[in-house]
Design a protein around this motif. Structure first.
Motif, PDB file in Angstrom:
ATOM      1  N   ILE A  48      38.139  49.879  47.234  1.00  0.00           N
ATOM      2  CA  ILE A  48      39.106  50.006  46.148  1.00  0.00           C
ATOM      3  C   ILE A  48      39.020  48.778  45.253  1.00  0.00           C
ATOM      4  O   ILE A  48      39.008  47.648  45.738  1.00  0.00           O
ATOM      5  CB  ILE A  48      40.544  50.141  46.711  1.00  0.00           C
ATOM      6  CG1 ILE A  48      40.615  51.293  47.732  1.00  0.00           C
ATOM      7  CG2 ILE A  48      41.549  50.351  45.577  1.00  0.00           C
ATOM      8  CD1 ILE A  48      41.900  51.330  48.542  1.00  0.00           C
ATOM      9  N   ASP A  49      38.991  49.005  43.934  1.00  0.00           N
ATOM     10  CA  ASP A  49      38.957  47.923  42.950  1.00  0.00           C
ATOM     11  C   ASP A  49      40.379  47.619  42.491  1.00  0.00           C
ATOM     12  O   ASP A  49      41.019  48.448  41.851  1.00  0.00           O
ATOM     13  CB  ASP A  49      38.094  48.330  41.760  1.00  0.00           C
ATOM     14  CG  ASP A  49      38.021  47.256  40.678  1.00  0.00           C
ATOM     15  OD1 ASP A  49      38.529  46.127  40.886  1.00  0.00           O
ATOM     16  OD2 ASP A  49      37.450  47.553  39.617  1.00  0.00           O
ATOM     17  N   PHE A  50      40.854  46.405  42.805  1.00  0.00           N
ATOM     18  CA  PHE A  50      42.198  45.971  42.423  1.00  0.00           C
ATOM     19  C   PHE A  50      42.178  45.029  41.221  1.00  0.00           C
ATOM     20  O   PHE A  50      43.134  44.298  40.985  1.00  0.00           O
ATOM     21  CB  PHE A  50      42.900  45.299  43.606  1.00  0.00           C
ATOM     22  CG  PHE A  50      43.239  46.254  44.703  1.00  0.00           C
ATOM     23  CD1 PHE A  50      44.365  47.055  44.614  1.00  0.00           C
ATOM     24  CD2 PHE A  50      42.420  46.377  45.812  1.00  0.00           C
ATOM     25  CE1 PHE A  50      44.673  47.962  45.618  1.00  0.00           C
ATOM     26  CE2 PHE A  50      42.718  47.277  46.816  1.00  0.00           C
ATOM     27  CZ  PHE A  50      43.844  48.071  46.721  1.00  0.00           C
ATOM     28  N   GLY A  51      41.106  45.032  40.444  1.00  0.00           N
ATOM     29  CA  GLY A  51      41.040  44.194  39.254  1.00  0.00           C
ATOM     30  C   GLY A  51      40.589  42.785  39.573  1.00  0.00           C
ATOM     31  O   GLY A  51      40.339  42.429  40.725  1.00  0.00           O
ATOM     32  N   PRO A  52      40.483  41.937  38.534  1.00  0.00           N
ATOM     33  CA  PRO A  52      39.880  40.614  38.709  1.00  0.00           C
ATOM     34  C   PRO A  52      40.649  39.656  39.623  1.00  0.00           C
ATOM     35  O   PRO A  52      40.036  38.848  40.307  1.00  0.00           O
ATOM     36  CB  PRO A  52      39.790  40.064  37.288  1.00  0.00           C
ATOM     37  CG  PRO A  52      40.719  40.891  36.477  1.00  0.00           C
ATOM     38  CD  PRO A  52      40.819  42.223  37.149  1.00  0.00           C
ATOM     39  N   ALA A  53      41.966  39.732  39.669  1.00  0.00           N
ATOM     40  CA  ALA A  53      42.730  38.775  40.483  1.00  0.00           C
ATOM     41  C   ALA A  53      42.586  39.046  41.980  1.00  0.00           C
ATOM     42  O   ALA A  53      42.516  38.114  42.779  1.00  0.00           O
ATOM     43  CB  ALA A  53      44.209  38.798  40.087  1.00  0.00           C
ATOM     44  N   ILE A  54      42.522  40.298  42.383  1.00  0.00           N
ATOM     45  CA  ILE A  54      42.450  40.677  43.800  1.00  0.00           C
ATOM     46  C   ILE A  54      41.017  41.037  44.192  1.00  0.00           C
ATOM     47  O   ILE A  54      40.560  40.724  45.276  1.00  0.00           O
ATOM     48  CB  ILE A  54      43.391  41.867  44.104  1.00  0.00           C
ATOM     49  CG1 ILE A  54      44.823  41.581  43.672  1.00  0.00           C
ATOM     50  CG2 ILE A  54      43.323  42.264  45.575  1.00  0.00           C
ATOM     51  CD1 ILE A  54      45.521  40.489  44.426  1.00  0.00           C
ATOM     52  N   GLY A  55      40.311  41.721  43.311  1.00  0.00           N
ATOM     53  CA  GLY A  55      38.932  42.118  43.573  1.00  0.00           C
ATOM     54  C   GLY A  55      38.817  43.435  44.312  1.00  0.00           C
ATOM     55  O   GLY A  55      39.769  44.220  44.384  1.00  0.00           O
TER      56      GLY A  55
END
Length: 123
Positions: A48-55
């Motif tokens: 799962i892609d959680f965006g740049p802050a979480i990855g």
């Protein structure tokens, strides 16, 4: 930790808002899903892609009873991203993908009803 899937169960004990904020629930997009036949309950392994802050994070989710792997790629889901990783068989699950039990006890994924940016936090 025991989670009660009975819709008639009493509400959990009251907590403060600050305690709620300690649970970091974010939305992410499923990039990859594959069967996980070694799991005790029908499960899928997710990336799962959680965006740049979480990855990108991995999750073992007990959702195979209702979802085929190819049917959920690209779908946004909610997950707890600040629990410690948990070994599920030979797979390390890094986040807890959230869902609700249907009338037969199968897990239905929890997701926003409109697209939101990956990494958005539930509040």
């Amino acid at each position: 930790m025991h989670l009660d899937h009975d819709p008639a169960a009493a509400a959990a004990e009251t907590i403060g808002f600050d305690e709620f904020l300690k649970v970091d629930i974010r939305v992410g997009t499923i990039l990859r899903a594959e069967p996980y036949p070694e799991a005790r309950k029908p499960s899928l392994k997710l990336e799962i892609d959680f965006g740049p802050a979480i990855g990108r994070k991995k999750s073992s989710a007990q959702i195979a009873a209702l979802y085929a792997p190819d049917s959920i790629v690209g779908r946004q889901v909610a997950a707890v991203v600040n629990f410690p990783p948990r070994q599920i068989g030979k797979f390390m699950s890094e986040v807890l993908t959230l869902g609700f039990a249907d009338g037969e006890g199968r897990v239905v994924l929890f997701s926003p009803d409109a697209p939101v940016p990956n990494g958005s936090r539930l509040f």
